[in-house]
Design an enzyme around this catalytic site. Structure first.
Site, PDB file in Angstrom:
ATOM      1  N   GLN A   1       0.829  -1.207   0.000  1.00 39.68           N
ATOM      2  CA  GLN A   1       0.000   0.000   0.000  1.00 39.68           C
ATOM      3  C   GLN A   1       0.866   1.260   0.000  1.00 39.68           C
ATOM      4  O   GLN A   1       1.716   1.421   0.880  1.00 39.68           O
ATOM      5  CB  GLN A   1      -0.901  -0.005   1.232  1.00 39.68           C
ATOM      6  CG  GLN A   1      -1.986   1.054   1.202  1.00 39.68           C
ATOM      7  CD  GLN A   1      -2.915   0.926   2.390  1.00 39.68           C
ATOM      8  OE1 GLN A   1      -2.520   1.168   3.516  1.00 39.68           O
ATOM      9  NE2 GLN A   1      -4.155   0.539   2.132  1.00 39.68           N
ATOM     10  N   GLY A   2       0.645   2.132  -0.975  1.00 34.93           N
ATOM     11  CA  GLY A   2       1.361   3.400  -1.042  1.00 34.93           C
ATOM     12  C   GLY A   2       0.406   4.553  -0.796  1.00 34.93           C
ATOM     13  O   GLY A   2      -0.014   5.231  -1.737  1.00 34.93           O
TER      14      GLY A   2
ATOM     15  N   SER B   1       4.342  -1.727   4.187  1.00 36.52           N
ATOM     16  CA  SER B   1       4.716  -3.094   4.575  1.00 36.52           C
ATOM     17  C   SER B   1       4.853  -3.958   3.331  1.00 36.52           C
ATOM     18  O   SER B   1       4.116  -3.770   2.363  1.00 36.52           O
ATOM     19  CB  SER B   1       3.657  -3.701   5.494  1.00 36.52           C
ATOM     20  OG  SER B   1       3.554  -2.943   6.666  1.00 36.52           O
TER      21      SER B   1
ATOM     22  N   GLU C   1     -15.485  -2.520   6.149  1.00 34.63           N
ATOM     23  CA  GLU C   1     -15.146  -3.191   7.396  1.00 34.63           C
ATOM     24  C   GLU C   1     -16.432  -3.654   8.081  1.00 34.63           C
ATOM     25  O   GLU C   1     -17.340  -2.874   8.295  1.00 34.63           O
ATOM     26  CB  GLU C   1     -14.373  -2.208   8.272  1.00 34.63           C
ATOM     27  CG  GLU C   1     -13.339  -2.864   9.136  1.00 34.63           C
ATOM     28  CD  GLU C   1     -13.954  -3.500  10.349  1.00 34.63           C
ATOM     29  OE1 GLU C   1     -13.997  -4.735  10.365  1.00 34.63           O
ATOM     30  OE2 GLU C   1     -14.393  -2.784  11.238  1.00 34.63           O
TER      31      GLU C   1
END
Lengths: 384, 325
Positions: A128-129, A163, A246
Site C-alpha cells: 500500500q502506497g 509493509s 469493514e
C-alpha cells in the site's frame, strides 16, 4: 439477543476445524522475521492452501471470486484459525483486505479479471502506497504527483510505512493528479507494478529492532493509465468505499490472541509467585473484563453488520480506540509478571510490549479515532 | 448468532422510556430531589402495573415470563432516568415477598459489609443474606438502624448497627441472587453512562466560548469520545452477561459499567464547567448514584478477584461451549 450460533454456522466451524487439524501439521516451519522472501513464500503458500480448500476471499462477494460468506462466518473463520495457531494473513493483507476489495468494487471487468484471481490464489502480493512523510493522519494532503504522458502516468514522490514493499508485485498507490483541485478531489488510485523502473525501496527499522515496513521513493515511474481504478481525481472516494467495507471483523483474531496471552500471563504469574501480589492479580482480572467485553462488542458489531448488510464502519473507531489502549495495557501487565525478565527480548512478551506501542498510532491514531467518534457518531462540530 | 436487540426487545425498551417520560419527567425528578428521595408509592404501583417487578416471574405465577436480557433493558432505562427507590431489591423480591411483583410492596436489601441500607424508611420488607425480614423482625431491624445524611439526594440511607437482625455480609447472599443484583445494578449504571454522554454532547454542542461551540475543541470532543468508548464495551458486557448468566461475565459487566457510569459522570461534570458544580444541574445526581451503585452487590475489588480467578491455567479459550463463544 442471541449468542448461540446457528446449525449452519456450527457446521461451518466444525468443517473448518477438521480441515485445520488436517493441514496445519503439514505447514513448513515459520521463517525468520528478517527473511522477507521466505515470509512471502510462507504466507502465499498458506493463501494457496486456503484457496484450494475453498476458504480464499471468504468475505469477498461471489462475483469477485470470493465465497460471499456472512460476517458471522468470517468471524468464525478468524476465531478458529487464530485458536488453531494458523498463519496470519501476512503478506496477503493489502491484497485481500484493501486493494482487492477496491478493485472488486470499483474496477472494470478487465481489471477485476487481471488482479483478483492472483490475490485469491496467493500468486501475487500487494503493498500500500498511501501515507507520505508529510501526509500521515492528514492523508489527503498527499503530494506524490502523477502527470499524464500519452498512455502513462509519470509518478514522482515518496511513500512511507509500506509493509511488504520489498516482496510485493503491486502497489495500490494514491497520487495527486490535479494539484489545483481541493485536496480530496485531485487524487487518483493507481495499481503500480513494483518492478517498474524508478522505484527505490528503503527499509525502515522500527523501535523493536526489526524492519516491518519501508519507505518507497518514486522517480518518474511510468504507470499505464489503464491501471487507474475509478475515474481520474476520484481516488479518494474509491479508497473510502473500501475502508467502509469493514464489517466488525478487523480485530477478531487479535482479540482471541490477547485472551490467550492473558491466560498464559495468569499461568506464569501463578508459577513465579507474582499471583500473590493482589494489585497485579486484580490488574489481570480487570484485563479479563476488558477483553471479554471487547469480544462481546465484536460479536455485537458483526451481528449489526449482518443485519444492516454491512455498514458499521465508524463503529470500528470506538472499538479500535478501546482495544488499542487495552492491548498496550496487556503488555504493560506482562512486564509486571516478567519482572526483571522484561528486559530480555528473548523472553516471550518482551518484544510484544515494544510492538504494541504502534497500536495507538497505526491505521489512524487514537486522537484521530476520537475525532471520528466525536464528529461522525456523536455529531459534534468539526473544528481544530 | 444474532447479538442484537430483537424487535420485541426494542419495543420493550422504548415502551419503558415512554412510560418513564410520562410518569417521571424532569419536574418529578427535581421534586424527588427536593423531597430527599424516598419511594413514591403511586409511581411504584405504576411500575408494578407495567410489569417492571414481575418481569421475570413465570406467566402462571402472574408474571410477564421474560428473562434477564429484557430485565437489563428496563433497568438501563431506569438508570437513564435516575428513577429512585429500591428497584433492584424489589425486582429480586418478586415471588419472594407478597405484593413485590405488583408494586404494592417496597422491598429493600441489606447487603452487609458495612454498607448503609438504602430506602429503609417505609420499606415493607428487607432482603438479607439469610432470607427476608418482615413484621417484627423488620421492626427490630429498623429500630436498630440510624439514618445517615445521604450523599445521594435521591437515596435515603440507614446505617445498621453490628451484625444483628440478620444483616450478613453480601457474600452470604445466595450466589444467583447476588449475581442478578449485580447485573441489574450494572444495567442501571449503563443507562446512566449513556445518559451523561448525551448530556455532555448536548452541552458541548450548545455552549459557545471564544466564538466557537466548545464541542469543536478537541480537548472537549475527545472527552466525549472517551465517554462513548467506555459506554459501548460496557453495554456489550452487560447484555452478554444477561444472556449467559455466567458469574465471571457478570463480574466483567459490573466492573465496566461501574467505571463507565462514574467516569462518564465525572467527564460530563467537567464539560459542564461551573454549571456542572451546581445543585441545579442534574450531573451530580448521576455521579452520586453511580458512586453508590458501584459500592453495591459487587465492588470493583470483588469483581476483579472473580475475573482473575476466571483466568488460566491454560484451557480452551471459550470453555468449548459454542453457546458462550
Amino acid at each position: 439477543m442471541d449468542l448461540t450460533y446457528t446449525e449452519a454456522e456450527e457446521e461451518f466451524r466444525r468443517r473448518l476445524g477438521e480441515w485445520l487439524a488436517a493441514v496445519l501439521p503439514g505447514l513448513p516451519p515459520k521463517p525468520s522475521p528478517d527473511d522477507w522472501p521466505a515470509r512471502r513464500a510462507y504466507d502465499t503458500t498458506w493463501q494457496r492452501m486456503l484457496y484450494d480448500a475453498g476458504y480464499a476471499g471468504l468475505h469477498w462477494p461471489e462475483d469477485a471470486g470470493g465465497q460471499g460468506a456472512t460476517p458471522t462466518q468470517h468471524l468464525i473463520f478468524l476465531e478458529e484459525t487464530e485458536k488453531a495457531g494458523a498463519p496470519y494473513v501476512g503478506a496477503n493483507f493489502v491484497g485481500l483486505l484493501h486493494a482487492g476489495p477496491t478493485v472488486a468494487a470499483e474496477g472494470t471487468a478487465e481489471q477485476r479479471a487481471r488482479w483478483l484471481p492472483p490475490v485469491l490464489r496467493g500468486d501475487e502480493v500487494w503493498c500500500q502506497g498511501f501515507s507520505e512523510p508529510d501526509a500521515g493522519s492528514d492523508l489527503a494532503a498527499l503530494r506524490t504527483r502523477a502527470v499524464r504522458d500519452g498512455d502513462d502516468y509519470v509518478v514522482s514522490g515518496s511513500k512511507i510505512w509500506t509493509s511488504h514493499a520489498e516482496v510485493a508485485d503491486w502497489c495500490e498507490l494514491l497520487v495527486r493528479t490535479d494539484p489545483d483541485a481541493p485536496k480530496h478531489r485531485g487524487i487518483s488510485w493507481l495499481a503500480m507494478p513494483m518492478d517498474a523502473p524508478g522505484i527505490t525501496v528503503r527499509p525502515l527499522r522500527t523501535l523493536a529492532g526489526s524492519t516491518e515496513f519501508a519507505e518507497v521513493f518514486l522517480d518518474e515511474v511510468r504507470v499505464p493509465v489503464r491501471n487507474r481504478v475509478g475515474a481520474e481525481n476520484d481516488g479518494w472516494r474509491v479508497t473510502m468505499v473500501t475502508l467502509s467495507f469493514e464489517r466488525g471483523t478487523a480485530f477478531v483474531g487479535e482479540v482471541v490472541a490477547c485472551r490467550r496471552t492473558l491466560d498464559a500471563l495468569a499461568a506464569e504469574a501463578r508459577r513465579n509467585g507474582k499471583w500473590d501480589d493482589a494489585v497485579l492479580r486484580r490488574r489481570l482480572g480487570r484485563l479479563n473484563a476488558e477483553f471479554r467485553a471487547l469480544w462481546r462488542l465484536t460479536q455485537w458489531n458483526v451481528a449489526e453488520s449482518e443485519r444492516t448488510g454491512g455498514v458499521p464502519g465508524i463503529g470500528g473507531s470506538v472499538f479500535k480506540l478501546r482495544y488499542s489502549r487495552t492491548r498496550q495495557e496487556l503488555y504493560e501487565a506482562a512486564a509486571e509478571v516478567l519482572g526483571a525478565d522484561a528486559f530480555d527480548l528473548d523472553r516471550e512478551w518482551a518484544l510484544d510490549r515494544l510492538s504494541s506501542l504502534s497500536y495507538t498510532i497505526a491505521a489512524g491514531t487514537s486522537q484521530i479515532q476520537r475525532n471520528i467518534v466525536a464528529e461522525r457518531i456523536l455529531g459534534l462540530p468539526k473544528g481544530r | 448468532m444474532d447479538f442484537q436487540l430483537s424487535d420485541d426487545q426494542r419495543a420493550l425498551r422504548s415502551g419503558m422510556r415512554d412510560l418513564l417520560g410520562a410518569v417521571f419527567d424532569r419536574d418529578r425528578l427535581r421534586a424527588a430531589v427536593e423531597r430527599g428521595g424516598g419511594v413514591d408509592r403511586g409511581l411504584w404501583r405504576e411500575l408494578g402495573a407495567a410489569g417492571f417487578f414481575a418481569l421475570r416471574l413465570p406467566e402462571e405465577a402472574g408474571g410477564v415470563g421474560l428473562g434477564l436480557p429484557e430485565a437489563v433493558l428496563l433497568f438501563e432505562e431506569a438508570g437513564r432516568a435516575l428513577l429512585p427507590g429500591p428497584l433492584v431489591a424489589t425486582h429480586l423480591a418478586a415471588g419472594l415477598v407478597k405484593g413485590a411483583a405488583e408494586g404494592e410492596a417496597v422491598v429493600t436489601a441489606a447487603e452487609g459489609g458495612g454498607l448503609p441500607v438504602a430506602d429503609l424508611g417505609g420499606a415493607d420488607a428487607v432482603l438479607v443474606a439469610g432470607g427476608v425480614l418482615t413484621g417484627e423482625e423488620l421492626a427490630a431491624f429498623v429500630a436498630g438502624a440510624r439514618p445517615v445524611r445521604s450523599m445521594d439526594p435521591l437515596t435515603s440511607l440507614h446505617r445498621v448497627e453490628g451484625r444483628s437482625a440478620g444483616a450478613g455480609a453480601s457474600e452470604a447472599y445466595p450466589g444467583a441472587l447476588r449475581g442478578e443484583g449485580a447485573l441489574l445494578t450494572a444495567a442501571e449504571q449503563l443507562g446512566s453512562a449513556a445518559r451523561t454522554t448525551e448530556m455532555a454532547v448536548q452541552h458541548a454542542g450548545a455552549r459557545e466560548q471564544f466564538g466557537s461551540l466548545i464541542g469543536s475543541f478537541q480537548a472537549v470532543k475527545h472527552l466525549c469520545a472517551d465517554m462513548l468508548a467506555r459506554t459501548e464495551p460496557a453495554r456489550s458486557a452487560v447484555y452478554a452477561a444477561a444472556v449467559t448468566g455466567d458469574p465471571v461475565e457478570i463480574a466483567a459487566a459490573k466492573l465496566l459499567a461501574d467505571d463507565a457510569a462514574v467516569r462518564n459522570a465525572r467527564d460530563c461534570l467537567q464539560i459542564h464547567g461551573g454549571m456542572g458544580f451546581t445543585w441545579e444541574a442534574d450531573v451530580h445526581l448521576h455521579l452520586k448514584r453511580a458512586w453508590l451503585r458501584a459500592a453495591r452487590w459487587l465492588t470493583a475489588a470483588e469483581a476483579e478477584e472473580i475475573l482473575a480467578g476466571g483466568l488460566g491455567p491454560v484451557r480452551p479459550l471459550y470453555g468449548g461451549s459454542a453457546a458462550l463463544g
